[in-house]
Design a protein around this motif. Structure first.
Motif, PDB file in Angstrom:
ATOM      1  N   ILE A   1      11.912  16.031  -4.633  1.00 21.47           N
ATOM      2  CA  ILE A   1      11.245  14.739  -4.519  1.00 21.47           C
ATOM      3  C   ILE A   1       9.743  14.973  -4.446  1.00 21.47           C
ATOM      4  N   SER A   2       8.994  14.082  -5.072  1.00 22.83           N
ATOM      5  CA  SER A   2       7.537  14.184  -5.015  1.00 22.83           C
ATOM      6  C   SER A   2       6.954  12.792  -5.206  1.00 22.83           C
ATOM      7  N   ARG A   3       5.662  12.680  -4.995  1.00 23.19           N
ATOM      8  CA  ARG A   3       4.993  11.396  -5.169  1.00 23.19           C
ATOM      9  C   ARG A   3       3.569  11.625  -5.637  1.00 23.19           C
ATOM     10  N   ASP A   4       3.062  10.650  -6.378  1.00 26.86           N
ATOM     11  CA  ASP A   4       1.678  10.635  -6.812  1.00 26.86           C
ATOM     12  C   ASP A   4       1.075   9.347  -6.267  1.00 26.86           C
ATOM     13  N   ASN A   5       0.372   9.447  -5.171  1.00 27.28           N
ATOM     14  CA  ASN A   5      -0.162   8.239  -4.533  1.00 27.28           C
ATOM     15  C   ASN A   5      -1.253   7.582  -5.370  1.00 27.28           C
ATOM     16  N   ALA A   6      -1.914   8.346  -6.203  1.00 24.57           N
ATOM     17  CA  ALA A   6      -2.930   7.759  -7.075  1.00 24.57           C
ATOM     18  C   ALA A   6      -2.295   6.875  -8.143  1.00 24.57           C
ATOM     19  N   LYS A   7      -1.043   7.171  -8.493  1.00 16.66           N
ATOM     20  CA  LYS A   7      -0.326   6.402  -9.515  1.00 16.66           C
ATOM     21  C   LYS A   7       0.723   5.476  -8.912  1.00 16.66           C
TER      22      LYS A   7
ATOM     23  N   ILE B   1      10.644  11.391   1.433  1.00 14.77           N
ATOM     24  CA  ILE B   1       9.345  12.034   1.458  1.00 14.77           C
ATOM     25  C   ILE B   1       8.400  11.201   2.318  1.00 14.77           C
ATOM     26  N   SER B   2       7.584  11.873   3.105  1.00 15.45           N
ATOM     27  CA  SER B   2       6.640  11.168   3.958  1.00 15.45           C
ATOM     28  C   SER B   2       5.488  10.589   3.146  1.00 15.45           C
ATOM     29  N   TRP B   3       4.645   9.835   3.785  1.00 19.52           N
ATOM     30  CA  TRP B   3       3.594   9.075   3.117  1.00 19.52           C
ATOM     31  C   TRP B   3       2.658   9.944   2.271  1.00 19.52           C
ATOM     32  N   ASN B   4       2.393  11.161   2.744  1.00 16.04           N
ATOM     33  CA  ASN B   4       1.457  12.028   2.020  1.00 16.04           C
ATOM     34  C   ASN B   4       2.161  13.185   1.305  1.00 16.04           C
ATOM     35  N   GLY B   5       3.474  13.157   1.299  1.00 20.02           N
ATOM     36  CA  GLY B   5       4.214  14.227   0.644  1.00 20.02           C
ATOM     37  C   GLY B   5       4.338  15.483   1.475  1.00 20.02           C
ATOM     38  N   GLY B   6       3.814  15.468   2.683  1.00 18.50           N
ATOM     39  CA  GLY B   6       3.806  16.664   3.506  1.00 18.50           C
ATOM     40  C   GLY B   6       5.163  17.063   4.052  1.00 18.50           C
ATOM     41  N   SER B   7       6.067  16.107   4.138  1.00 17.46           N
ATOM     42  CA  SER B   7       7.420  16.382   4.627  1.00 17.46           C
ATOM     43  C   SER B   7       8.427  15.841   3.632  1.00 17.46           C
TER      44      SER B   7
ATOM     45  N   THR C   1       0.853  -1.183   0.000  1.00 19.61           N
ATOM     46  CA  THR C   1       0.000   0.000   0.000  1.00 19.61           C
ATOM     47  C   THR C   1       0.887   1.230   0.000  1.00 19.61           C
ATOM     48  N   PHE C   2       1.104   1.762  -1.195  1.00 23.41           N
ATOM     49  CA  PHE C   2       2.106   2.811  -1.420  1.00 23.41           C
ATOM     50  C   PHE C   2       1.900   4.000  -0.484  1.00 23.41           C
ATOM     51  N   ASP C   3       0.670   4.452  -0.320  1.00 27.02           N
ATOM     52  CA  ASP C   3       0.457   5.677   0.449  1.00 27.02           C
ATOM     53  C   ASP C   3       0.476   5.447   1.957  1.00 27.02           C
ATOM     54  N   ASP C   4       0.872   4.267   2.393  1.00 25.85           N
ATOM     55  CA  ASP C   4       1.093   4.025   3.819  1.00 25.85           C
ATOM     56  C   ASP C   4       2.545   4.263   4.231  1.00 25.85           C
TER      57      ASP C   4
END
Length: 121
Positions: free
Chosen positions: A70-76, A51-57, A28-31
């Motif tokens: 660094i960034s993330r797309d949890n939907a992808k 990067i933290s789970w939600n990109g907040g940090s 579960t990527f966004d965990d």
């Protein structure tokens, strides 16, 4: 089974840019927080960014601050590393890695196969 597949590496001239991607599956990527780590030819592993789970940090090694994002797309289920103003010393194999929890702690338990970035004129 956790799978992390990096892409986007290649040859770039000094001062150029590249964006690396890491496609994640099997968990579960966004965990989970995620990190980028690199290894230059003949050298040891060097932590790059996290990067933290939600990109907040987000966190960066000192030499990457202001140049890498660094960034993330949890939907992808995808992690990214935008690299600008590249220098020859950025030449390395870049790995994405999964942290053991949602917050960044520097504890990594899964790695991709890496993608080679070569900065040269």
């Amino acid at each position: 089974e956790v799978q992390l597949v990096e892409s986007g590496g290649g040859l770039v001239q000094p001062g150029g840019s590249l964006r690396l991607s890491c496609a994640a599956s099997g968990f579960t990527f966004d965990d989970y927080a995620m990190s980028w780590v690199r290894q230059a030819p003949g050298k040891g592993l060097e932590w790059v960014s996290a990067i933290s789970w939600n990109g907040g940090s987000t966190y960066y090694a000192e030499s990457m601050k202001g140049r890498f994002t660094i960034s993330r797309d949890n939907a992808k289920n995808t992690l990214y590393l935008q690299m600008n103003s590249l220098k020859s010393e950025d030449t390395a194999v870049y790995y994405c890695a999964k942290e053991v929890a949602g917050l960044v702690a520097g504890a990594l338990d899964a790695w991709g196969q890496g993608t080679l970035v070569t900065v040269s004129s």
